[in-house]
Design a protein around this motif. Structure first.
Motif, short mmCIF file in Angstrom:
data_model
loop_
_atom_site.label_atom_id
_atom_site.label_comp_id
_atom_site.label_asym_id
_atom_site.label_seq_id
_atom_site.Cartn_x
_atom_site.Cartn_y
_atom_site.Cartn_z
N VAL A 34 -18.94 -34.63 -21.64
CA VAL A 34 -18.03 -35.48 -21.66
C VAL A 34 -17.48 -35.87 -22.96
N ILE A 35 -18.22 -36.21 -23.93
CA ILE A 35 -17.89 -36.43 -25.28
C ILE A 35 -17.03 -35.10 -26.02
N PRO A 36 -17.79 -34.02 -25.90
CA PRO A 36 -17.03 -32.88 -26.68
C PRO A 36 -15.77 -32.29 -25.77
N ARG A 37 -15.74 -32.62 -24.59
CA ARG A 37 -14.52 -32.04 -24.02
C ARG A 37 -13.36 -33.27 -24.26
N VAL A 90 -12.55 -42.64 -14.73
CA VAL A 90 -12.60 -42.00 -13.66
C VAL A 90 -12.06 -40.74 -13.53
N GLY A 91 -10.99 -40.62 -14.06
CA GLY A 91 -10.10 -39.26 -14.40
C GLY A 91 -10.97 -38.29 -15.08
N MET A 92 -11.54 -38.77 -16.15
CA MET A 92 -12.31 -37.81 -17.28
C MET A 92 -13.65 -37.45 -16.42
N ALA A 94 -13.99 -37.07 -12.87
CA ALA A 94 -13.76 -36.23 -11.87
C ALA A 94 -13.51 -34.86 -12.68
N GLY A 95 -12.66 -34.78 -13.75
CA GLY A 95 -12.43 -33.54 -14.52
C GLY A 95 -13.85 -32.62 -14.70
N ALA A 96 -14.74 -33.68 -15.28
CA ALA A 96 -16.02 -33.14 -15.73
C ALA A 96 -16.87 -32.50 -14.51
N LEU A 97 -16.67 -33.37 -13.40
CA LEU A 97 -17.28 -32.70 -12.09
C LEU A 97 -16.92 -31.72 -11.52
N THR A 98 -15.77 -31.46 -11.71
CA THR A 98 -15.04 -30.28 -11.21
C THR A 98 -15.67 -28.76 -11.96
N GLU A 99 -15.93 -28.97 -13.24
CA GLU A 99 -16.56 -28.09 -14.08
C GLU A 99 -17.98 -27.83 -13.49
#
Length: 141
Positions: A34-37, A90-92, A94-99
Protein backbone atom coordinates in the motif's frame (compact mmCIF):
# COMPACT_ATOMS: atom_id res chain seq x y z
CA UNK A 1 -14.94 -18.07 34.58
CA UNK A 2 -13.39 -18.89 37.87
CA UNK A 3 -10.22 -20.66 38.78
CA UNK A 4 -6.50 -20.07 38.81
CA UNK A 5 -6.18 -20.73 35.07
CA UNK A 6 -8.43 -17.85 33.92
CA UNK A 7 -5.76 -15.14 34.13
CA UNK A 8 -3.16 -17.06 32.08
CA UNK A 9 -5.90 -18.02 29.61
CA UNK A 10 -6.94 -14.39 29.20
CA UNK A 11 -3.32 -13.34 28.75
CA UNK A 12 -2.85 -16.04 26.12
CA UNK A 13 -6.03 -15.05 24.26
CA UNK A 14 -5.09 -11.37 24.39
CA UNK A 15 -1.60 -12.02 23.06
CA UNK A 16 -2.92 -14.37 20.36
CA UNK A 17 -5.45 -11.76 19.26
CA UNK A 18 -2.77 -9.07 19.22
CA UNK A 19 -0.46 -11.23 17.16
CA UNK A 20 -3.28 -12.01 14.72
CA UNK A 21 -4.22 -8.36 14.30
CA UNK A 22 -0.57 -7.31 14.05
CA UNK A 23 0.06 -9.98 11.44
CA UNK A 24 -2.93 -8.76 9.48
CA UNK A 25 -1.63 -5.20 9.60
CA UNK A 26 1.83 -6.30 8.46
CA UNK A 27 0.30 -8.43 5.70
CA UNK A 28 -1.81 -5.46 4.64
CA UNK A 29 1.23 -3.22 4.41
CA UNK A 30 3.74 -5.71 3.00
CA UNK A 31 1.74 -8.01 0.74
CA UNK A 32 -0.50 -5.36 -0.73
CA UNK A 33 2.36 -2.80 -0.96
CA UNK A 34 0.00 0.00 0.00
CA UNK A 35 2.66 2.54 0.99
CA UNK A 36 5.00 2.04 -2.00
CA UNK A 37 2.01 2.07 -4.38
CA UNK A 38 0.72 5.28 -2.81
CA UNK A 39 4.14 6.87 -3.24
CA UNK A 40 4.35 5.60 -6.82
CA UNK A 41 0.91 6.82 -7.83
CA UNK A 42 1.32 10.24 -6.19
CA UNK A 43 4.97 10.55 -7.34
CA UNK A 44 6.11 11.33 -3.79
CA UNK A 45 8.88 8.79 -3.20
CA UNK A 46 10.74 11.33 -1.06
CA UNK A 47 7.84 11.30 1.45
CA UNK A 48 7.69 7.52 1.91
CA UNK A 49 9.12 7.75 5.47
CA UNK A 50 6.34 10.18 6.36
CA UNK A 51 3.76 7.69 5.06
CA UNK A 52 5.28 4.92 7.18
CA UNK A 53 5.44 7.11 10.30
CA UNK A 54 1.84 8.24 9.83
CA UNK A 55 0.61 4.63 9.61
CA UNK A 56 2.50 3.72 12.79
CA UNK A 57 1.36 6.86 14.64
CA UNK A 58 -2.25 6.36 13.55
CA UNK A 59 -2.26 2.71 14.61
CA UNK A 60 -0.72 3.55 17.98
CA UNK A 61 -3.01 6.53 18.62
CA UNK A 62 -6.24 4.73 17.80
CA UNK A 63 -5.17 1.62 19.74
CA UNK A 64 -4.60 3.79 22.82
CA UNK A 65 -7.83 5.64 22.10
CA UNK A 66 -9.71 2.34 22.10
CA UNK A 67 -7.99 0.99 25.23
CA UNK A 68 -8.57 4.11 27.32
CA UNK A 69 -12.03 5.03 25.93
CA UNK A 70 -10.99 8.52 24.92
CA UNK A 71 -13.79 10.69 23.55
CA UNK A 72 -13.47 13.65 21.22
CA UNK A 73 -15.54 16.74 20.50
CA UNK A 74 -15.10 18.05 16.99
CA UNK A 75 -16.91 20.65 14.94
CA UNK A 76 -19.82 19.29 12.87
CA UNK A 77 -17.98 19.46 9.55
CA UNK A 78 -15.30 17.10 10.90
CA UNK A 79 -17.56 14.23 9.85
CA UNK A 80 -17.09 15.31 6.23
CA UNK A 81 -13.32 15.43 6.64
CA UNK A 82 -13.32 12.01 8.30
CA UNK A 83 -15.51 10.69 5.46
CA UNK A 84 -13.03 12.03 2.92
CA UNK A 85 -10.11 10.23 4.59
CA UNK A 86 -12.14 7.04 5.10
CA UNK A 87 -13.19 7.07 1.45
CA UNK A 88 -9.59 7.49 0.35
CA UNK A 89 -8.56 4.57 2.53
CA UNK A 90 -11.33 2.32 1.21
CA UNK A 91 -10.48 3.29 -2.36
CA UNK A 92 -6.80 2.47 -1.91
CA UNK A 93 -7.68 -0.78 -0.16
CA UNK A 94 -10.01 -1.79 -2.99
CA UNK A 95 -7.32 -0.99 -5.54
CA UNK A 96 -4.75 -3.02 -3.63
CA UNK A 97 -7.12 -5.96 -3.23
CA UNK A 98 -7.71 -6.14 -6.98
CA UNK A 99 -3.98 -6.70 -7.40
CA UNK A 100 -4.01 -9.45 -4.75
CA UNK A 101 -6.82 -11.30 -6.51
CA UNK A 102 -4.43 -11.63 -9.47
CA UNK A 103 -1.99 -13.44 -7.16
CA UNK A 104 -4.46 -16.16 -6.09
CA UNK A 105 -4.21 -18.29 -9.28
CA UNK A 106 -0.41 -18.25 -9.09
CA UNK A 107 -0.47 -19.18 -5.42
CA UNK A 108 -2.87 -22.09 -5.89
CA UNK A 109 -0.79 -23.53 -8.74
CA UNK A 110 2.42 -23.30 -6.73
CA UNK A 111 0.98 -25.12 -3.72
CA UNK A 112 -0.69 -27.73 -5.91
CA UNK A 113 -4.29 -26.60 -5.45
CA UNK A 114 -4.93 -25.43 -9.00
CA UNK A 115 -7.93 -27.71 -9.44
CA UNK A 116 -9.46 -26.39 -6.19
CA UNK A 117 -9.32 -22.70 -7.14
CA UNK A 118 -13.10 -22.35 -7.37
CA UNK A 119 -13.50 -23.88 -3.91
CA UNK A 120 -10.92 -21.50 -2.47
CA UNK A 121 -12.69 -18.49 -3.93
CA UNK A 122 -16.12 -19.72 -2.82
CA UNK A 123 -14.83 -20.33 0.72
CA UNK A 124 -13.46 -16.79 0.82
CA UNK A 125 -16.68 -15.30 -0.51
CA UNK A 126 -19.02 -17.28 1.75
CA UNK A 127 -16.79 -16.68 4.77
CA UNK A 128 -16.86 -12.94 4.15
CA UNK A 129 -20.63 -12.93 3.61
CA UNK A 130 -21.30 -15.03 6.70
CA UNK A 131 -18.96 -12.94 8.86
CA UNK A 132 -20.55 -9.71 7.62
CA UNK A 133 -24.06 -11.02 8.23
CA UNK A 134 -23.22 -12.18 11.75
CA UNK A 135 -21.65 -8.83 12.53
CA UNK A 136 -24.51 -6.91 10.97
CA UNK A 137 -27.13 -8.96 12.79
CA UNK A 138 -25.17 -8.40 16.01
CA UNK A 139 -24.59 -12.10 16.80
CA UNK A 140 -20.92 -11.62 17.62
CA UNK A 141 -21.33 -9.34 20.58
Amino acid sequence: MTGWWTIPLQIFIGLAGGIAVGSGMVAFLVVLDVIPRLAQISRTYHLIRWYEMSVIAGSLFFTLSDFFNWSYSFFPMAAGLFGLFAGGFVGMLAGALTEVVNVLPILTKRIGMGSYMIWLLMAMIFGKVLGSLLDWLNFLG
